[in-house]
Write an enzyme that holds these catalytic residues in place. Structure first.
Site, PDB file in Angstrom:
ATOM      1  N   GLY A 100       0.810  -1.224   0.000  1.00  0.00           N
ATOM      2  CA  GLY A 100       0.000   0.000   0.000  1.00  0.00           C
ATOM      3  C   GLY A 100       0.840   1.269   0.000  1.00  0.00           C
TER       4      GLY A 100
ATOM      5  NE  ARG B  63      -3.393   5.508  14.861  1.00  0.00           N
ATOM      6  CZ  ARG B  63      -3.939   5.978  13.743  1.00  0.00           C
ATOM      7  NH1 ARG B  63      -5.065   6.681  13.791  1.00  0.00           N
ATOM      8  NH2 ARG B  63      -3.377   5.760  12.582  1.00  0.00           N
TER       9      ARG B  63
ATOM     10  CB  CYS C  83      -1.192  11.060   8.507  1.00  0.00           C
ATOM     11  SG  CYS C  83      -2.836  10.889   7.807  1.00  0.00           S
TER      12      CYS C  83
ATOM     13  CE  LYS D 217      -9.640   7.185  12.650  1.00  0.00           C
ATOM     14  NZ  LYS D 217      -9.302   6.871  11.270  1.00  0.00           N
TER      15      LYS D 217
ATOM     16  CG  HIS E 131      -1.972  15.533   6.057  1.00  0.00           C
ATOM     17  ND1 HIS E 131      -2.214  15.154   4.757  1.00  0.00           N
ATOM     18  CD2 HIS E 131      -2.424  14.511   6.829  1.00  0.00           C
ATOM     19  CE1 HIS E 131      -2.789  13.965   4.735  1.00  0.00           C
ATOM     20  NE2 HIS E 131      -2.926  13.546   5.974  1.00  0.00           N
TER      21      HIS E 131
ATOM     22  CG  ASN F  98       0.207  12.426   3.819  1.00  0.00           C
ATOM     23  OD1 ASN F  98       0.723  13.306   3.125  1.00  0.00           O
ATOM     24  ND2 ASN F  98      -0.416  11.394   3.278  1.00  0.00           N
TER      25      ASN F  98
HETATM   26  N1  LIG Z   1      -1.819   7.063   3.937  1.00  0.00           N
HETATM   27  C1  LIG Z   1      -1.436   7.766   4.987  1.00  0.00           C
HETATM   28  O1  LIG Z   1      -1.005   8.947   4.888  1.00  0.00           O
HETATM   29  C2  LIG Z   1      -1.494   7.160   6.360  1.00  0.00           C
HETATM   30  C3  LIG Z   1      -0.900   7.840   7.409  1.00  0.00           C
HETATM   31  C4  LIG Z   1      -0.944   7.309   8.700  1.00  0.00           C
HETATM   32  C5  LIG Z   1      -1.566   6.099   8.901  1.00  0.00           C
HETATM   33  N2  LIG Z   1      -2.158   5.447   7.860  1.00  0.00           N
HETATM   34  C6  LIG Z   1      -2.760   4.146   8.137  1.00  0.00           C
HETATM   35  O2  LIG Z   1      -1.861   3.153   7.602  1.00  0.00           O
HETATM   36  C7  LIG Z   1      -2.612   2.011   7.155  1.00  0.00           C
HETATM   37  C8  LIG Z   1      -2.283   1.726   5.710  1.00  0.00           C
HETATM   38  O3  LIG Z   1      -2.667   2.831   4.918  1.00  0.00           O
HETATM   39  P1  LIG Z   1      -2.369   2.943   3.366  1.00  0.00           P
HETATM   40  O4  LIG Z   1      -2.656   4.336   3.054  1.00  0.00           O
HETATM   41  O5  LIG Z   1      -1.032   2.366   3.038  1.00  0.00           O
HETATM   42  O6  LIG Z   1      -3.501   1.936   2.775  1.00  0.00           O
HETATM   43  P2  LIG Z   1      -3.550   1.207   1.351  1.00  0.00           P
HETATM   44  O7  LIG Z   1      -2.769   1.964   0.344  1.00  0.00           O
HETATM   45  O8  LIG Z   1      -4.987   0.925   1.104  1.00  0.00           O
HETATM   46  O9  LIG Z   1      -2.786  -0.207   1.614  1.00  0.00           O
HETATM   47  C9  LIG Z   1      -3.358  -1.243   2.380  1.00  0.00           C
HETATM   48  C10 LIG Z   1      -2.393  -2.437   2.484  1.00  0.00           C
HETATM   49  O10 LIG Z   1      -2.955  -3.410   3.351  1.00  0.00           O
HETATM   50  C11 LIG Z   1      -3.104  -4.675   2.667  1.00  0.00           C
HETATM   51  N3  LIG Z   1      -4.374  -5.302   3.070  1.00  0.00           N
HETATM   52  C12 LIG Z   1      -5.631  -4.807   2.868  1.00  0.00           C
HETATM   53  N4  LIG Z   1      -6.551  -5.656   3.418  1.00  0.00           N
HETATM   54  C13 LIG Z   1      -5.848  -6.674   3.963  1.00  0.00           C
HETATM   55  C14 LIG Z   1      -6.217  -7.847   4.670  1.00  0.00           C
HETATM   56  N5  LIG Z   1      -7.502  -8.156   4.943  1.00  0.00           N
HETATM   57  N6  LIG Z   1      -5.237  -8.696   5.075  1.00  0.00           N
HETATM   58  C15 LIG Z   1      -3.944  -8.420   4.821  1.00  0.00           C
HETATM   59  N7  LIG Z   1      -3.511  -7.330   4.147  1.00  0.00           N
HETATM   60  C16 LIG Z   1      -4.463  -6.460   3.732  1.00  0.00           C
HETATM   61  C17 LIG Z   1      -3.073  -4.341   1.196  1.00  0.00           C
HETATM   62  O11 LIG Z   1      -2.551  -5.471   0.514  1.00  0.00           O
HETATM   63  P3  LIG Z   1      -3.206  -6.073  -0.829  1.00  0.00           P
HETATM   64  O12 LIG Z   1      -3.111  -4.976  -1.837  1.00  0.00           O
HETATM   65  O13 LIG Z   1      -2.337  -7.240  -1.091  1.00  0.00           O
HETATM   66  O14 LIG Z   1      -4.622  -6.470  -0.495  1.00  0.00           O
HETATM   67  C18 LIG Z   1      -2.102  -3.134   1.171  1.00  0.00           C
HETATM   68  O15 LIG Z   1      -0.783  -3.635   1.188  1.00  0.00           O
HETATM   69  C19 LIG Z   1      -4.081   2.352   7.436  1.00  0.00           C
HETATM   70  O16 LIG Z   1      -4.466   1.822   8.667  1.00  0.00           O
HETATM   71  C20 LIG Z   1      -4.084   3.876   7.474  1.00  0.00           C
HETATM   72  O17 LIG Z   1      -5.152   4.399   8.222  1.00  0.00           O
HETATM   73  C21 LIG Z   1      -2.124   5.931   6.602  1.00  0.00           C
END
Ligand SMILES: NC(=O)c1ccc[n+]([C@@H]2O[C@H](COP(=O)([O-])OP(=O)(O)OC[C@H]3O[C@@H](n4cnc5c(N)ncnc54)[C@H](OP(=O)(O)O)[C@@H]3O)[C@@H](O)[C@H]2O)c1
Length: 354
Positions: free
Chosen positions: A13, A110, A149, A205, A242, A330
């Site tokens: 992701g 969290r 973030c 949050k 952000h 972020n």
């Molecule tokens: N984006 C930001 O700026 C940010 C900042 C702070 C925190 N976060 C948090 O970080 C986390 C990831 O965010 P992201 O933005 O990287 O999301 P994302 O782009 O949607 O990526 C999600 C990842 O999780 C995997 N995944 C999804 N469902 C799954 C399941 N049931 N079992 C195992 N793996 C699974 C996906 O793999 P596949 O593609 O193989 O399904 C992908 O690798 C979230 O909790 C988000 O709230 C994000």
């Protein structure tokens, strides 16, 4: 420094990819195992739709993405989790129970009172909660969370303000990048030429997590900080970074120059310990009248993307108040970078290892 091996959940992701980039050539953490959901079984190079202009490291691109199961992390000292919250809620405790030290990006745990929610410069004193956590849960491993973030940059700026001047109340407006919603994120039809003045659950949050991070360790849980906080969260058509405007009220008079000096001099444990992902200056006050800007300033600092950039420091409605604008990257400071810095701090303080 002892060498540590890590597994990464959610590796394909938006945040997972940041870990892959930031851990490439890390001096003592080696990324060994990549896990995913739908992409399990594929080569990482095929499964991850790579978002950065630089290529994925070749040795990582050749690795197979494994199913998200504790037995697939066998031999790792540490598990980074970049899972969506629903998956994290189910999966992360299984890893901690199996003896792994999990550092999570997800919101799922969290606010649990036995889970430290950590920004290494702000509240390293919350890490000892791990002892309570092990007692209560029976886990051999541990679970430490990193904040939302939007919270990370905000709490980093609030910490020196709280310590230096006390804080009565804070009003914040965020302008959040689309990468904050993961990949593929917000549909272009909704966000292009537009601002969306609502992000589900985000405002709750930000308020709850900020107060927990800035709180003090009580007997069995954190006693949250008590200042008032109101926030409006907006999604804007920016890829990364952000931006937040902040209005803060204090019990006494504050000057912009004193606030600027306090923010510029803010340091924490990672700087004292010279951890590899620690920026030399965690908060940089920019003197430019029209800064910070996401495109120009999101990669500022000695470790790109790890410093929060502040600008437009000025008095608010009276001499007891301040207004400023802050920017944090972020997916770096707001996600992978803070988690890696947390792992470095945990390694330095003896919390890692099985
Ligand atoms: N984006 C930001 O700026 C940010 C900042 C702070 C925190 N976060 C948090 O970080 C986390 C990831 O965010 P992201 O933005 O990287 O999301 P994302 O782009 O949607 O990526 C999600 C990842 O999780 C995997 N995944 C999804 N469902 C799954 C399941 N049931 N079992 C195992 N793996 C699974 C996906 O793999 P596949 O593609 O193989 O399904 C992908 O690798 C979230 O909790 C988000 O709230 C994000």
């Amino acid at each position: 420094m002892k060498q540590f091996t890590a597994a990464l959940l959610g590796s394909t992701g938006a945040v997972g990819q940041r870990y892959v980039s930031m851990l490439n050539d890390h001096p003592f953490i080696r990324l060994e195992v990549l896990m995913g959901g739908k992409s399990a079984g594929k080569k990482y190079g095929e499964a991850a739709r790579w978002l950065s202009p630089s290529e994925a490291p070749k040795d990582i691109a050749r690795k197979q993405v494994l199913a998200t199961r504790p037995e697939n992390a066998e031999g790792c000292d540490l598990v980074f989790s970049a899972l969506p919250s629903e998956a994290a809620a189910r999966v992360e405790p299984n890893f901690a129970k199996a003896g792994f030290n999990v550092i999570s990006e997800a919101s799922a745990h969290r606010m649990e009172d036995y889970v430290p929610l950590v920004i290494p410069e702000v509240n390293p004193s919350h890490l000892p909660l791990i002892k309570n956590q092990r007692k209560r849960s029976g886990w051999k491993g541990s679970l430490v969370a990193t904040p939302n973030c939007t919270v990370t940059g905000l709490a980093m700026v609030l910490k020196p303000l709280l310590d230096g001047f006390k804080l009565n109340k804070v009003v914040v407006t965020s302008m959040q990048a689309i990468s904050g919603a993961g990949f593929p994120g917000v549909p272009s039809f909704l966000i292009m030429e537009n601002v969306i003045p609502y992000i589900k659950n985000e405002e709750e949050k930000v308020a709850d997590e900020s107060r927990k991070i800035l709180g003090v360790v009580g007997k069995n849980a954190i006693i949250p900080a008590s200042f008032g906080l109101a926030i409006s969260c907006n999604r804007v058509p920016v890829i990364d970074g952000h931006l937040e405007t902040l209005y803060a009220e204090f019990p006494g008079e504050v000057t912009p120059s004193a606030v600027t000096k306090t923010l510029n001099h803010f340091m924490g444990a990672p700087q004292e310990l010279r951890l590899p992902t620690a920026p030399k200056q965690p908060i940089m006050v920019h003197e430019g009248l029209d800064r910070p800007q996401p495109r120009l300033d999101r990669l500022a600092g000695s470790v790109p993307g790890m410093s929060v950039v502040v600008g437009r420091v000025r008095n608010g409605i009276d001499k007891n108040s301040i207004q400023l604008t802050l920017l944090s990257h972020n997916t770096i400071r707001g996600a992978a970078g803070t988690a890696i810095l947390t792992a470095e701090l945990m390694a330095a303080r003896g919390y890692l290892g099985r």
